[in-house]
Structures are given as C-alpha cells and as structure tokens.
Design an enzyme around this catalytic site. Structure first.
Site, short mmCIF file in Angstrom:
data_model
loop_
_atom_site.label_atom_id
_atom_site.label_comp_id
_atom_site.label_asym_id
_atom_site.label_seq_id
_atom_site.Cartn_x
_atom_site.Cartn_y
_atom_site.Cartn_z
CG ASP A 34 -32.30 29.45 -20.77
OD1 ASP A 34 -32.47 30.38 -21.13
OD2 ASP A 34 -33.88 28.75 -21.02
CB CYS B 163 -11.75 -12.58 -16.06
SG CYS B 163 -10.44 -11.26 -16.50
CB CYS C 74 -11.81 -12.80 -19.88
SG CYS C 74 -10.89 -13.57 -18.42
CG ASP D 165 -31.34 27.43 -24.30
OD1 ASP D 165 -31.31 28.30 -24.30
OD2 ASP D 165 -32.02 27.39 -23.25
CG ASP E 114 -35.47 25.09 -22.89
OD1 ASP E 114 -34.23 24.89 -23.39
OD2 ASP E 114 -35.86 25.84 -23.25
#
Length: 842
Positions: free
Chosen positions: A544, A160, A163, A741, A737
């Site tokens: 890129d 649940c 719960c 970057d 990559d």
C-alpha cells in the site's frame, strides 16, 4: 459503568454517527463514542441501562446486533424484536445469548440450524461441528481456533518431544476436554473444555494424571520459574552415577563368574527407570517410543552375552539424555530471554506515597513512578518528567527515544535516565507487552507444514525401522545357510537403538520457535511457524502507499480558491472533512486550525472512493476527487500536480481545490533494494491515490508495477490477478496499515501490517506485524525465515543421513550399539544446538 459493545451489521459511517448522537442524549449516559472501523461503541453509563440502549439503537438501525464485549465479561447478546437477525433465524421475545457460535447465539429447542443456514459457525448443544456436520459448512482447521480461545496450563520438567505428543493425545481423550494442544517449545498446554462449569475439576484431573504419564513432569496453573539447570547435580542424577560406579567395578572383575550380577545391578540402577517406563507405556498402548526401543535393545544384548555393551549403551543413553535435557532447557531459556520484557513490579503512587506492587494490580488512571534503569510495567501517558527510553525490546531499534510530558509510552521499554510519572491508560492484560508476549507464546502453536510433516513422518518411521529390525533377524536365518542367529539378532538390536526420531521431533519445533523469537527481537511479530515458513518463499511483495512507503503524515501544500478568499475555501474543506478519520481529513482540519461548529452540518455521507457529501448550513458541500465532481455535474478545471487533490464545490458551484502532499519514508528505497537483494522478483504498489502521484513514487523507489485510483475491492482484484501469475510454491505478501487494507491482508498469502507499536488493529489483522513502521523490516523477517528453514533442513538431512548410514553399516556388521547411541542421542544433541543458531540475526 464503562462498557464496550460490538455493533454487528453496522456498515454505514453515517449510521454510526447517528447512533453515537442519539445514544449520547439518553439520560444516564455520560460519554459515548462509536468507532465505525471496528464497529465498537465505547460508552460510560449508569447501571441497568442496557435494554434502553438496545432499544435506542434498534429504533435507528433495526439490523444492527448489539453484543456486550466488555473485557472480562461473558458475552451478552440481546434481540428485542420478533424478526430475523443476521444469522437468518427468527428469535422470539428476548434471548440472552452466551458465547458460542460465531453469530453470537445460543440456539435452544425451536432454534435448530438446518443445512443451509447462513451463519456458518459453531453451535452449542446438539451442534458440535465436525467436518461434514449437519449445518452443511466446511469448517476451518481446528488447531488455530482452539489455541486462540483455550485455557493454559504450564508443564514443567518435560524434556522429550515425543513424550509431549503422548501427553497431548491422552489429554485430548479425557472427559470434558473438547481439544488440547501441547506446545513443547514453551511448555504450555492449551485446553478447551466442553463444560466450563466443570473446568477446574478437569484441570485438577490433568494435574494428577500427567505426572503418571511422565515421571518428573509437573502441571501448574501459573507459569513457574524453571529451576536453574544443573547438569552434574548428584541429587538429580544419583542413580546414573551409582550405576557408573558399579559398571566400572564390574569391568574390573569381569573375569569373575559373579561379574554378571554386578553388570545387571548397574543396569537396573542406571537404566531401570527406562525399562519401567517402557512397561508402563506398553500397558497404556504406547509401544514405539525410545524407552521401549532402548529396553528391547539392551535386554537383547544381555541375552546374546554382550553384558558389558548392554550396560554401557544404557549408561551412555542416559548420559546423552542428561546432556539433551540440559541443552533443551538452556535453549528454552535463551528463547525466553529474548522476550524478557515484562516488568516484575510497578511503583504505585497513592497520595504521594510510593508503594511497590504487582503490575497486574494496577488499574486504569492509576499513577505510577518509573525510575532510571527500570522497565515500564504498563502503557500510559507521561504527566511529569522527561527521559530517554530504550525501545529495542519492542522495535529492535538501538537509538533511544526522547519523551516528555504528554507523550504516550508503552510497557516493556526501559527508562534510561530521568524519573517520569505516568498515568496508566491500559490494564496489564491489555498492555503492549502483554499482547506481544501472548502473541509470541501462541505463535508456535500454529504449526508449519514442515512440523506437521515431521510429526507424521515420526509416526511411520519408528514402526518401519522396528519392522526392518525383525526382518534383519528372520531373513538371514531363513534364507542364508549357516547364518549365526545371535550375530543377526545383535545387528537387529542395534537397528532399534538407531531408530528413535528424537533429533527431528525436538529440533524442528525448537528451531521454528527460535526463529520467531529472533524476529520478535528485531521488532517483527510473526504469528506462527506456518507464516515463518511461508516467508522464505515470497517472491512478490505488494505495498500500500500511504503510511507504508510514505509517512502518511499529510500536509496542505496548496489552497487555490475560485471566486472566493483562501480562508473561505479552507473553511469549506475543514467542515466537509469534519467527520472523516482519514489522514488527509486530519491534515485539512489541522491546517484550518479553528473550532468547527458541528450544528452547521447534517446528512453526512461518504461516497466510496470518491469523497464526501454533507449539508453545510443547509446547502450541499462536496469534497473529493474529480470523479465526485463529474458525478455531480460540477464545472471545474482539472489540476495536474504531485500530491492528492481535493476538489471543493458548494451549493453546486466549484469553489477551488486543496493540494495535500505526503513524504516518502527515508527507509522505503533501501527497503525495496533489500527485498530485491533477498530474492524478491517483483515489488508492486497499490493505492487509491491519483496515477501521477503513484508514478512519481514508483519512479523514486524503482518499483516494478504501480496501480492507482483503486477502491478496496479493486485492490483485492489486483492481488487476485498477481496471485494467479505466481509460480508454484511461491508466495505473495501484502504490506499495508492493518486497518483499511484488511480485505487485501486476508487475501494475500501473507498479510504484513505496518502496525506501529501498540496498534491493536494491526496486530489483529495481519499474519506478520512490523512494529516500527519500517518496510525494511520485512527483508529482515525474510532473512530470518530463510536462515531458520535452512537450519531445520540441515537438521533433517544430517539426522537422516547419519541414521540411514549407520543402519546400512549395521546390516553389514560394520557398526555396533555404541554407534547406534551416537545416531540417537548424539545426533539429537547436535541438532538442538544447531537449532539455536536461529536465535542469532546479523
């Protein structure tokens, strides 16, 4: 001993080279390697040398802060100088710092952080960072940070979602618990403790208290195999079956005066647990849950004389809960089966004798044997044999991969035919399969905006409906002449049955996790539901170039000398690029194919965005683009060609150029087309390469924009400009990559790494990782995201329409409790089953 040290504030590649060389000469140091990109030093040395190594590094670079980050060791952080470290505070004598704040220091007594300190991180002792704490910094959302560093407990038998929320809230308030998060979809409870020395006591208390909160729930320290779901098991559901038998008997003898007691007995046996749980929760201050609502509704039905309906509603509610529990467990198993890539055992070879052991017991450099049909348990290198490997579990690719001796192989793939012997290169905890499973398991703890909204909505929705139910009773009785109190009370009780928001609370996180699991099966790792939801709104994708749209496998296509032989120019180029890790440099060294005497080199320097400068046999050697030549007043002839041109100058004289070419990936054009077909409006390429190269690639791939000759900072600036142009609610994704970057990946709405299987840096840097280096996988991820979010909106709309519809019918007396049970349990069951459609990807 083998150690890994983090070198904070190491911002110069030349400094990294000097540190590696100087530390390598220390007596007792066997091997050392400094990785400038990750700022890590990997070293094998004799014991008791840490202070000597620290002194050596500080003599060269006083600003560098050294941390011991060896796997499994507590962080050890040392300052040996009475000077200001990078966090901006003076440290006296020697400080051994424990894990804590981001600057790495445990601050004691004199070392108090006042407002304005520049380390900006969490401090131990007096400094517990809440929003607005005295350090004066705004702190990031707590949720993601806690999950990343928390311990895990495994919750079994919790079916649940509401719960789960109660358990989470209770654990958060326990002593020594700094924060807790319970992931309902995976059954994992993340707990961050305040005092690690009392951790086990805290965990044992959690283990004892959780079953008292929810019957049948068990907390374990290790992941347990779920018992096989058996929906119709008499042992598990005997109370319900006995209640049904008594209910049938009561209906047969309904006209007898004593039939009331049969109905009541049936009610107590079948639904007594619900009433008991409701009372227990009320004592704990938890009122508005499904147990309370069902108890009030059915007891009220008894009070108005609807004995048969009161029992029937409770029985059908319990039957619905049984079906719901079964559906949730099956759903979890379906999701888990997607990531069933962990090997159960490893065949360890010891002195030629094969021994079956747990993969976690294998060490680096151990030799293991993998037979046909077995799954590779750990990452390693093949030392004997050849085979075909099924890599679909990691990359989603259906074609087998052929491997031979000396090839690297990864955990989680299946050996299809030959017997191969493997030397293990990573322990289990560092293996590819372990990292992937950890990533997917943690992903759903990063909640999407939709999940957060549903959680808040549920807290308001249920009390609101209870309030409306009270008004349904009171208003007609007060203002409508001749209103029947029992009739309006019955309608109000039906209101209560309808009001439970289980369908939303369960199906949304379950569907989100199913979407993440489906993406992982296709070789796309999505780090959280927030990123999955964001992917559906992407309308600009920025790429890129090198290694993303192109193969990143460079080759020397031309070598044109000026006033010298070709082999002499290649020698200059190879020596100039000796210290560089760039793919272009690797291609030049590969083309040179001769040993390089590093003693001939000195004073290496990288000129950002331009090239490199180094002394070769005492004379200046330059290698780079035209900007480098211009800056150093070198007379040269500028070349126009498709590819990357490296101009070479030696002793202030132009020596010639080397042309490097890179191929476009076969899938790149199809990837751009697929993104456009999926609704992406703009595809942009950014690169540090020459304009002519970029325009050639852009023309081939039909890109919308191309920006070339950019430094890393320029790429961030371009992304900022594109973000400003984004329409409200739309997202920008950057695909790179995952290493060079990193700044752009962080700035974009969604950072996507072309990581390749096993790339640590890519997995750390990005929000989404494409495991097979194929840009076309991004369109698959977006398709999965849109399908998943569409399914979740179907669940929300369907649930609310049914519930609101039945509430309206109830007011006009056109519905009953039977319809109310369907609006609660039935709708929940349908929503859960609908969520599982997210697992299927075409």
């Amino acid at each position: 001993m083998e150690k890994v040290y983090l070198l904070e504030n190491l911002d110069c590649a030349n400094c990294a080279m000097k540190i590696e060389k100087k530390v390598g000469k220390l007596k007792g140091v066997h091997e050392v390697s400094v990785d400038f990109v990750s700022k890590k030093m990997f070293i094998e040395h004799e014991g008791g040398m840490m202070e000597e190594i620290i002194h050596c590094i500080h003599d060269l670079e006083p600003d560098v802060v050294v941390k011991d980050i060896t796997k499994g060791k507590k962080e050890h952080h040392v300052h040996l100088h009475e000077e200001e470290c990078s966090c901006g505070h003076e440290h006296t004598h020697e400080h051994h710092h424990e894990e804590g704040c981001g600057c790495g220091h445990e601050h004691t007594h004199e070392h108090h952080h006042e407002e304005g300190c520049d380390c900006g991180h969490e401090h131990t002792h007096e400094h517990h960072h809440e929003e607005g704490c005295s350090c004066g910094h705004e702190h990031a959302a707590h949720e993601e940070r806690v999950i990343a560093g928390a311990d895990k407990l495994y919750i079994n038998g919790l079916d649940c979602a509401s719960c789960a929320a109660k358990v989470e809230a209770y654990v958060q308030k326990m002593d020594n618990v700094h924060d807790a998060s319970l992931n309902f979809s995976t059954g994992v409870l993340f707990v961050e403790v305040e005092d690690p020395s009392k951790k086990m006591d805290t965990f044992e208390k959690i283990q004892k208290v959780v079953p008292t909160l929810e019957d049948g729930v068990v907390v374990s320290f290790d992941k347990q195999e779920e018992k096989k779901a058996s929906m119709f098991s008499f042992k598990d559901n005997y109370r319900l079956y006995l209640g049904i038998i008594l209910f049938i008997i009561a209906i047969i003898f309904e006209k007898q005066d004593w039939s009331f007691w049969l109905f009541f007995a049936s009610y107590i046996i079948a639904g007594g647990k619900v009433v008991y749980t409701a009372l227990r929760n009320i004592m704990r201050g938890e009122v508005f849950d499904e147990n309370f609502l069902m108890s009030v509704a059915t007891i009220g039905a008894f009070c108005v004389g609807a004995n048969e309906e009161a029992v029937a509603v409770m029985i059908f509610y319990e039957i619905g809960e049984m079906f719901q529990s079964y559906a949730v467990n099956r759903s979890r198993k379906s999701i888990s089966s997607l990531m069933n890539i962990r090997a159960d055992y490893a065949n360890l070879l010891v002195n030629g004798v094969e021994k079956r052991v747990d993969p976690q017991d294998i060490k680096v450099d151990d030799i293991i044997l993998v037979k046909p049909g077995e799954r590779l348990p750990l990452d390693g290198v093949i030392i004997n044999g050849s085979s075909s490997l099924d890599t679909s579990a990691l990359t989603g690719e259906s074609m087998p991969r052929e491997v031979v001796s000396e090839d690297e192989v990864l955990a989680g793939v299946v050996n299809l035919n030959g017997v191969i012997t493997i030397r293990v290169t990573k322990e289990y905890g560092e293996s590819t399969v372990s990292r992937i499973l950890e990533l997917v398991e943690n992903a759903s703890s990063k909640k999407a905006p939709m999940e957060k909204f549903i959680t808040k909505f549920a807290k308001v929705y249920t009390p609101t409906v209870v309030g409306l139910a009270i008004l349904v009773v009171l208003l007609p009785v007060i203002f409508v002449e001749g209103a029947d109190f029992n009739q309006w009370l019955y309608r109000a009780l039906t209101f209560l049955v309808v009001s439970c928001p289980c369908a939303l609370v369960i199906s949304v996180p379950l569907g989100m996790f199913a979407g993440i699991g489906a993406a992982s099966k296709k070789g796309v790792l999505i780090k959280g539901g927030n990123y999955l939801e964001a992917l559906k709104d992407v309308d600009t994708v920025v790429f890129d170039k090198t290694g993303t749209l192109t193969k990143g496998v460079f080759g020397v296509s031309e070598c044109v000398p000026c006033g010298m032989e070709t082999k002499q120019l290649m020698e200059y180029a190879a020596y100039a690029e000796y210290y560089s890790n760039h793919p272009i440099a690797s291609s030049i060294r590969k083309a040179y194919a001769k040993d390089i005497d590093s003693d001939k080199l000195s004073d290496y320097e990288e000129v950002a965005g331009n090239g490199v400068r180094v002394l070769y046999e005492g004379k200046e050697l330059l290698a780079g683009n035209h900007k480098l030549m211009d800056a150093n007043h070198i007379a040269y002839e500028q070349v126009k060609a498709i590819g990357t041109i490296i101009y070479i100058a030696y002793d202030h004289q132009y020596a010639g150029y080397v042309l490097i070419s890179d191929e476009i990936k076969e899938t790149s054009k199809a990837a751009i087309q697929a993104l456009k077909a999926s609704g992406v409006k703009k595809c942009v390429m950014l690169s540090g390469d020459r304009q002519e190269v970029g325009e050639a690639v852009a023309k081939t791939l039909a890109l919308d924009e191309v920006h070339m000759q950019l430094l890393p900072a320029d790429k961030v600036e371009k992304v900022e400009m594109l973000l400003e142009k984004e329409a409200d609610g739309k997202k920008l994704a950057f695909v790179g990559d995952g290493i060079n970057d990193a700044p752009v990946l962080a700035r974009a709405d969604i950072g996507v790494a072309m990581g390749g299987i096993g790339s640590d840096a890519a997995i750390e840097a990005a929000d989404v990782v494409l495991m097979k280096d194929d840009p076309a996988a991004l369109s698959v991820a977006m398709r999965i995201a849109r399908k998943t979010m569409g399914i979740l909106w179907q669940n929300i709309v369907f649930s609310l329409v049914i519930k609101i519809g039945i509430l309206i019918l109830t007011i006009f007396g056109l519905s009953n409790m039977w319809m109310g049970v369907f609006a609660d349990v039935g709708v929940t069951l349908l929503a859960v089953l609908n969520s599982m459609r997210a697992l299927k990807v075409e």
